[in-house]
Design a protein around this motif. Structure first.
Motif, PDB file in Angstrom:
ATOM      1  N   GLY A  97       0.810  -1.232   0.000  1.00 37.34           N
ATOM      2  CA  GLY A  97       0.000   0.000   0.000  1.00 37.34           C
ATOM      3  C   GLY A  97       0.832   1.265   0.000  1.00 37.34           C
ATOM      4  O   GLY A  97       1.991   1.276   0.401  1.00 37.34           O
ATOM      5  N   THR A  98       0.218   2.359  -0.468  1.00 40.60           N
ATOM      6  CA  THR A  98       0.862   3.677  -0.404  1.00 40.60           C
ATOM      7  C   THR A  98       0.201   4.439   0.728  1.00 40.60           C
ATOM      8  O   THR A  98      -1.021   4.387   0.887  1.00 40.60           O
ATOM      9  CB  THR A  98       0.664   4.445  -1.730  1.00 40.60           C
ATOM     10  OG1 THR A  98       1.106   3.607  -2.779  1.00 40.60           O
ATOM     11  CG2 THR A  98       1.449   5.745  -1.743  1.00 40.60           C
ATOM     12  N   ILE A  99       1.000   5.153   1.490  1.00 41.95           N
ATOM     13  CA  ILE A  99       0.449   5.822   2.662  1.00 41.95           C
ATOM     14  C   ILE A  99      -0.182   7.159   2.266  1.00 41.95           C
ATOM     15  O   ILE A  99       0.309   7.852   1.383  1.00 41.95           O
ATOM     16  CB  ILE A  99       1.552   5.980   3.728  1.00 41.95           C
ATOM     17  CG1 ILE A  99       0.924   5.939   5.109  1.00 41.95           C
ATOM     18  CG2 ILE A  99       2.353   7.235   3.546  1.00 41.95           C
ATOM     19  CD1 ILE A  99       1.767   5.194   6.080  1.00 41.95           C
ATOM     20  N   GLN A 100      -1.281   7.489   2.921  1.00 43.57           N
ATOM     21  CA  GLN A 100      -1.960   8.768   2.659  1.00 43.57           C
ATOM     22  C   GLN A 100      -1.562   9.760   3.748  1.00 43.57           C
ATOM     23  O   GLN A 100      -1.039   9.362   4.791  1.00 43.57           O
ATOM     24  CB  GLN A 100      -3.489   8.568   2.682  1.00 43.57           C
ATOM     25  CG  GLN A 100      -4.009   7.510   1.717  1.00 43.57           C
ATOM     26  CD  GLN A 100      -3.599   7.785   0.268  1.00 43.57           C
ATOM     27  OE1 GLN A 100      -3.673   8.915  -0.208  1.00 43.57           O
ATOM     28  NE2 GLN A 100      -3.120   6.766  -0.431  1.00 43.57           N
ATOM     29  N   SER A 101      -1.853  11.058   3.500  1.00 44.78           N
ATOM     30  CA  SER A 101      -1.552  12.066   4.529  1.00 44.78           C
ATOM     31  C   SER A 101      -2.300  11.716   5.815  1.00 44.78           C
ATOM     32  O   SER A 101      -3.425  11.213   5.766  1.00 44.78           O
ATOM     33  CB  SER A 101      -1.989  13.450   4.049  1.00 44.78           C
ATOM     34  OG  SER A 101      -1.059  13.902   3.093  1.00 44.78           O
ATOM     35  N   LEU A 102      -1.657  12.007   6.936  1.00 48.52           N
ATOM     36  CA  LEU A 102      -2.239  11.647   8.232  1.00 48.52           C
ATOM     37  C   LEU A 102      -3.515  12.458   8.485  1.00 48.52           C
ATOM     38  O   LEU A 102      -3.519  13.681   8.368  1.00 48.52           O
ATOM     39  CB  LEU A 102      -1.205  11.916   9.338  1.00 48.52           C
ATOM     40  CG  LEU A 102      -1.500  11.318  10.695  1.00 48.52           C
ATOM     41  CD1 LEU A 102      -1.438   9.793  10.659  1.00 48.52           C
ATOM     42  CD2 LEU A 102      -0.517  11.832  11.736  1.00 48.52           C
ATOM     43  N   ARG A 134      -2.999  13.769  15.393  1.00 53.16           N
ATOM     44  CA  ARG A 134      -2.590  14.613  14.269  1.00 53.16           C
ATOM     45  C   ARG A 134      -2.573  16.091  14.700  1.00 53.16           C
ATOM     46  O   ARG A 134      -3.413  16.532  15.480  1.00 53.16           O
ATOM     47  CB  ARG A 134      -3.594  14.416  13.119  1.00 53.16           C
ATOM     48  CG  ARG A 134      -3.209  15.159  11.869  1.00 53.16           C
ATOM     49  CD  ARG A 134      -4.316  15.176  10.838  1.00 53.16           C
ATOM     50  NE  ARG A 134      -4.017  16.219   9.861  1.00 53.16           N
ATOM     51  CZ  ARG A 134      -4.357  17.485  10.011  1.00 53.16           C
ATOM     52  NH1 ARG A 134      -5.032  17.880  11.086  1.00 53.16           N
ATOM     53  NH2 ARG A 134      -4.034  18.380   9.101  1.00 53.16           N
ATOM     54  N   ALA A 135      -1.588  16.836  14.178  1.00 49.20           N
ATOM     55  CA  ALA A 135      -1.456  18.289  14.397  1.00 49.20           C
ATOM     56  C   ALA A 135      -1.278  18.656  15.871  1.00 49.20           C
ATOM     57  O   ALA A 135      -1.554  19.780  16.279  1.00 49.20           O
ATOM     58  CB  ALA A 135      -2.642  19.045  13.798  1.00 49.20           C
ATOM     59  N   PRO A 147       6.929  18.038   5.756  1.00 52.72           N
ATOM     60  CA  PRO A 147       6.466  16.714   6.174  1.00 52.72           C
ATOM     61  C   PRO A 147       5.142  16.756   6.936  1.00 52.72           C
ATOM     62  O   PRO A 147       4.756  17.788   7.469  1.00 52.72           O
ATOM     63  CB  PRO A 147       7.588  16.264   7.111  1.00 52.72           C
ATOM     64  CG  PRO A 147       8.071  17.548   7.713  1.00 52.72           C
ATOM     65  CD  PRO A 147       7.904  18.613   6.665  1.00 52.72           C
ATOM     66  N   ASP A 148       4.453  15.602   6.983  1.00 52.81           N
ATOM     67  CA  ASP A 148       3.252  15.468   7.824  1.00 52.81           C
ATOM     68  C   ASP A 148       3.681  15.331   9.283  1.00 52.81           C
ATOM     69  O   ASP A 148       3.067  15.878  10.181  1.00 52.81           O
ATOM     70  CB  ASP A 148       2.499  14.168   7.471  1.00 52.81           C
ATOM     71  CG  ASP A 148       1.608  14.345   6.260  1.00 52.81           C
ATOM     72  OD1 ASP A 148       1.904  15.246   5.469  1.00 52.81           O
ATOM     73  OD2 ASP A 148       0.639  13.566   6.113  1.00 52.81           O
ATOM     74  N   ILE A 149       4.724  14.499   9.470  1.00 53.35           N
ATOM     75  CA  ILE A 149       5.177  14.165  10.823  1.00 53.35           C
ATOM     76  C   ILE A 149       6.574  14.730  11.018  1.00 53.35           C
ATOM     77  O   ILE A 149       7.432  14.554  10.158  1.00 53.35           O
ATOM     78  CB  ILE A 149       5.299  12.631  10.986  1.00 53.35           C
ATOM     79  CG1 ILE A 149       3.998  11.955  10.628  1.00 53.35           C
ATOM     80  CG2 ILE A 149       5.763  12.251  12.380  1.00 53.35           C
ATOM     81  CD1 ILE A 149       3.021  11.854  11.722  1.00 53.35           C
ATOM     82  N   LEU A 150       6.776  15.372  12.149  1.00 49.49           N
ATOM     83  CA  LEU A 150       8.097  15.905  12.443  1.00 49.49           C
ATOM     84  C   LEU A 150       8.607  15.237  13.711  1.00 49.49           C
ATOM     85  O   LEU A 150       7.936  15.238  14.743  1.00 49.49           O
ATOM     86  CB  LEU A 150       7.982  17.419  12.649  1.00 49.49           C
ATOM     87  CG  LEU A 150       9.252  18.148  13.051  1.00 49.49           C
ATOM     88  CD1 LEU A 150      10.288  18.063  11.955  1.00 49.49           C
ATOM     89  CD2 LEU A 150       8.952  19.596  13.367  1.00 49.49           C
ATOM     90  N   ARG A 172       1.762  21.032  12.504  1.00 49.89           N
ATOM     91  CA  ARG A 172       2.209  19.671  12.156  1.00 49.89           C
ATOM     92  C   ARG A 172       2.038  18.706  13.328  1.00 49.89           C
ATOM     93  O   ARG A 172       1.886  19.125  14.467  1.00 49.89           O
ATOM     94  CB  ARG A 172       3.697  19.684  11.782  1.00 49.89           C
ATOM     95  CG  ARG A 172       3.986  20.321  10.472  1.00 49.89           C
ATOM     96  CD  ARG A 172       5.447  20.168  10.118  1.00 49.89           C
ATOM     97  NE  ARG A 172       5.920  21.313   9.373  1.00 49.89           N
ATOM     98  CZ  ARG A 172       5.693  21.507   8.081  1.00 49.89           C
ATOM     99  NH1 ARG A 172       5.033  20.612   7.395  1.00 49.89           N
ATOM    100  NH2 ARG A 172       6.130  22.578   7.474  1.00 49.89           N
ATOM    101  N   THR A 173       2.130  17.429  13.000  1.00 48.01           N
ATOM    102  CA  THR A 173       2.150  16.391  14.031  1.00 48.01           C
ATOM    103  C   THR A 173       3.606  16.275  14.484  1.00 48.01           C
ATOM    104  O   THR A 173       4.463  15.927  13.682  1.00 48.01           O
ATOM    105  CB  THR A 173       1.677  15.053  13.427  1.00 48.01           C
ATOM    106  OG1 THR A 173       0.459  15.290  12.739  1.00 48.01           O
ATOM    107  CG2 THR A 173       1.510  13.991  14.492  1.00 48.01           C
TER     108      THR A 173
END
Length: 396
Positions: free
Chosen positions: A145-150, A179-180, A309-312, A340-341
């Protein structure tokens, strides 16, 4: 002999690499003589092994030639005595046989020589074969699978992990990273904080339990698509021996200069870049030797802002800096963290105070988690850490 040379060569290489890498420490601690003896010992060991190996290889040719020549003389004597003189064998036939045998001698010598070479390479080949073996090493199996944005968060569900089967570094970890939001992970050195965070970019897979990204097990997704969504800023930023431009745009190809300058500005790095002799084109030297710790961190932050990035993941990014650098790095981190997360491995309480959720880890287990103020009210482990740091701050 070959195995001895391979082993001595490995020791020599690692000793020399350490000497070059630790040259500042050696000079600072005045241990040049000690290091000289250590390198000499490694050189002598390698030299002895090579000389011994050389002796063994040189013995092969004379021994084999001696044996063949002796055999030849014995054959001629026996054949003459028992076959030629009594008239059972024609001299011409004996000469033809001897001629064929003499022609074969160089081939036999060559084969023996090659056997010597093979013996000397055998040790190296065993090491290479051991390195290339796949059955005795853990491999990450790629998901499809390909990961989607969180959208919701990352969940650790009954996660345990050990680098080997004997000892577990993490035990029964259950935590939700919203998230966030900023989640701070607190604990003493060796508590397992970094290992816990390493499971998110999937540097390792849990031995038990699952790590879920919006409900999807990380093992079911392609790790490349996962890591594209993550940026790491740690205390040991790696700087490549390349230009500032290439270091900021690392892995992203051609990025226009305006964009690089924009992210450098957000990371408070413009001022020192402008002071550099060739600006963005300044080559930073091996491991970024031209930069101070704070400058290195700001390059890393610019790199992370550019990746968007989505995740830092912040691995105690300001722990080794002086107060001026720390302030600049802190400002740029705040810009990077906005919206961000964030997962922050924290030693300092300033990082923890501003977090939305705090997870306290001790000996591989979560001992408490919750909002900062609530955990302080409970007077548990976080309160203990707080008291120790507060005490140290007063004494300092």
């Amino acid at each position: 002999g070959g195995e001895r040379v391979t082993s001595a060569s490995g020791v020599f290489t690692s000793t020399l690499t350490e000497l070059i890498g630790g040259v500042r420490t050696i000079a600072a601690y005045n241990t040049q003589d000690f290091e000289r003896r250590r390198v000499n010992k490694a050189i002598n060991r390698l030299a002895k092994a090579m000389i011994r190996n050389g002796y063994e290889r040189l013995k092969v040719t004379p021994i084999s030639q001696g044996v063949i020549s002796t055999l030849l003389i014995v054959i001629i004597l026996v054949a003459t005595q028992y076959y030629v003189l009594p008239g059972k064998l024609d001299v011409a036939l004996l000469l033809a046989f001897v001629f064929a045998l003499v022609r074969m001698m160089p081939l036999i010598t060559e084969l023996n020589k090659n056997r010597g070479t093979w013996a000397s390479l055998h040790g190296s080949l065993i090491n290479v074969a051991e390195l290339l073996r796949t059955d005795n090493k853990p491999y990450l199996v790629e998901g499809k699978g390909t990961i989607q944005s969180l959208k919701e968060g990352i969940v650790f569900e009954n996660v345990s992990f050990g680098y080997d089967s004997d000892s577990e570094v993490l035990q029964d970890i259950n935590v939700r990273i919203e998230r966030a939001r900023t989640t701070a992970i607190v604990g003493t050195s060796g508590a397992g904080k970094s290992t816990l965070v390493d499971l998110i970019p999937r540097f390792y897979d849990p031995t038990q339990g699952r790590v879920l990204w919006d409900g999807v097990d990380l093992r079911d997704v392609n790790s490349r698509s996962l890591r594209e969504k993550i940026a790491v800023v740690s205390q040991s930023t790696f700087i490549f021996n390349d230009s500032i431009r290439a270091n900021i745009a690392y892995g992203l190809g051609d990025i226009p200069d305006e964009r690089i300058l924009e992210v450098a500005g957000q990371a408070n790095a413009l001022e020192f870049i402008a002071d550099m002799p060739a600006g963005l084109d300044t080559v930073l030297g091996d491991s970024g030797m031209r930069l101070s710790g704070g400058q290195r961190q700001r390059i890393a932050i610019a790199r992370a802002i550019l990746r968007d990035p989505d995740i830092l993941i912040l691995d105690e990014a300001t722990s080794a800096l002086d107060s001026v650098s720390e302030k600049l790095v802190q400002q740029s981190l705040e810009r990077l963290m906005r919206g961000r997360t964030v997962i922050a491995i924290a030693h300092r309480l300033s990082t923890v105070e501003n977090a939305d959720w705090v997870v306290v880890v001790e000996k591989g287990r979560i001992v408490e988690q919750g909002p900062y103020s609530e955990l302080l009210r409970k007077k548990g482990k976080l309160w203990e850490f707080h008291s120790i740091q507060f005490q140290q701050a007063i004494e300092a």
